[in-house]
Enzyme design. Structure first.
Site, PDB file in Angstrom:
ATOM      1  N   TYR A 140       0.850  -1.196   0.000  1.00  0.00           N
ATOM      2  CA  TYR A 140       0.000   0.000   0.000  1.00  0.00           C
ATOM      3  C   TYR A 140       0.881   1.238   0.000  1.00  0.00           C
ATOM      4  O   TYR A 140       1.545   1.545   0.993  1.00  0.00           O
ATOM      5  CB  TYR A 140      -0.909  -0.021   1.228  1.00  0.00           C
ATOM      6  CG  TYR A 140      -2.063   0.971   1.202  1.00  0.00           C
ATOM      7  CD1 TYR A 140      -2.294   1.814   0.122  1.00  0.00           C
ATOM      8  CD2 TYR A 140      -2.922   1.059   2.291  1.00  0.00           C
ATOM      9  CE1 TYR A 140      -3.344   2.713   0.112  1.00  0.00           C
ATOM     10  CE2 TYR A 140      -3.988   1.952   2.301  1.00  0.00           C
ATOM     11  CZ  TYR A 140      -4.192   2.781   1.209  1.00  0.00           C
ATOM     12  OH  TYR A 140      -5.235   3.673   1.218  1.00  0.00           O
ATOM     13  N   LYS A 170      -1.350  -1.313  -4.202  1.00  0.00           N
ATOM     14  CA  LYS A 170      -2.334  -0.250  -4.355  1.00  0.00           C
ATOM     15  C   LYS A 170      -1.575   1.058  -4.292  1.00  0.00           C
ATOM     16  O   LYS A 170      -0.953   1.377  -3.274  1.00  0.00           O
ATOM     17  CB  LYS A 170      -3.401  -0.297  -3.261  1.00  0.00           C
ATOM     18  CG  LYS A 170      -4.401   0.849  -3.386  1.00  0.00           C
ATOM     19  CD  LYS A 170      -5.383   0.952  -2.250  1.00  0.00           C
ATOM     20  CE  LYS A 170      -6.276   2.176  -2.445  1.00  0.00           C
ATOM     21  NZ  LYS A 170      -7.210   2.392  -1.324  1.00  0.00           N
TER      22      LYS A 170
END
Length: 297
Positions: A140, A170
């Site tokens: 992330y 992400k």
């Protein structure tokens, strides 16, 4: 190209009861609606889901509530990364124990200015401590919030060390060029856009899909873009709708605005509740939002 994780995944908001505890029933209902509207998966307990305002026990309950409501384990992608490594291990093992193998994992984020070597050591220690071949980690990258960026060399090193575990990222920094560079350097590694308008250009550059906040509201349009990337007649109006809804969601503080918009869409004002330090929109803002919401395509 086949990815370990792909498609339209919702960074799901978390509804709250009047006492600000998680509304597990409404959350389950929300998950079912998201899937019905076109989401491939539910990325619960992320930034939009206010995950870092919940305790470890609450986070486990929220994941269990989705499973008990009949959401399949392979449709759930919980956020399990917290500041303390042992708690990240605990949350990730809990997911695995419940048949959920894909997780989004923040780096430890309290200490700033740490080196790539330190971030690598943290991820490596966590993955090795879990020691489960089922685990699929989506890194992330959200430096504007975490202040701990994930550099291209660091990403490459993690992929090389844990090729069957570190399967995607992400990227919520909003930098399309960075996402394109990751996808180009690592074919088959799932690069997922964290900003809805970037789904289309990322797909055109070898990306795998998205995990986004506005998919709480317009999963159908995002799914159109994902399914029909090369069909301009379908994609152009869908992209215009995505841009308009995303722009409105960013008109005020994003998380309470997303929740207020879900409330307007569903007719449930309970969605306006957020946990401090977040605050709900002021009455004047909410009235203005409602007027603008009614005019959305």
């Amino acid at each position: 190209m086949t990815f370990a994780v792909s498609g339209v995944n919702c960074a799901a908001a978390t509804p709250l009861n009047a006492d600000l505890s998680p509304d597990l029933g409404l959350f389950a209902e929300h998950c079912h609606r998201l899937l019905a509207e076109g989401c491939h998966g539910i990325a619960l307990l992320g930034t939009t889901g206010e995950a870092n305002s919940f305790s470890i026990a609450e986070r486990k309950l929220i994941l269990e509530a989705a499973l008990e409501a009949g959401i399949a384990g392979d449709q759930l992608i919980p956020g399990t990364g917290v500041a303390a490594g042992p708690e990240t291990v605990e949350l990730t093992r809990h997911a695995l124990d419940h048949g959920v193998s894909k997780v989004v994992m923040l780096p430890p984020f309290y200490y700033k200015g740490v080196s790539d070597e330190g971030v690598y050591a943290a991820y490596a220690r966590i993955i090795e401590a879990i020691g489960d071949s089922r685990l699929k980690v989506i890194l992330y990258h959200i430096p504007q919030v975490s202040a701990v960026p994930l550099s291209l060399p660091l990403i490459g090193r993690l992929i090389a060390a844990f090729p069957d575990t570190v399967v995607g990222i992400k990227d919520s920094a909003g930098d399309l060029a960075n996402m394109q560079a990751i996808a180009a350097a690592h074919p088959g590694f799932a690069v997922l856009a964290g900003a809805d308008p970037l789904l289309l250009p990322l797909l055109q550059s070898g990306g795998a899909g998205c995990i986004t906040a506005t998919s709480n509201l317009i999963a159908d349009s995002l799914r159109t873009v994902y399914d029909h990337t090369d069909d301009a007649a379908l994609v152009e109006p869908a992209q215009a709708r995505i841009n308009a809804w995303r722009a409105l969601s960013n008109s005020y503080v994003q998380i309470p605005t997303i929740k207020a918009m879900v409330g307007l869409k569903t007719g449930n004002a309970g969605w306006n509740r957020v946990r401090p330090p977040m605050l709900p929109l002021a009455a004047a803002q909410l009235a203005e939002l409602e007027q603008k919401f009614a005019a959305l395509p």
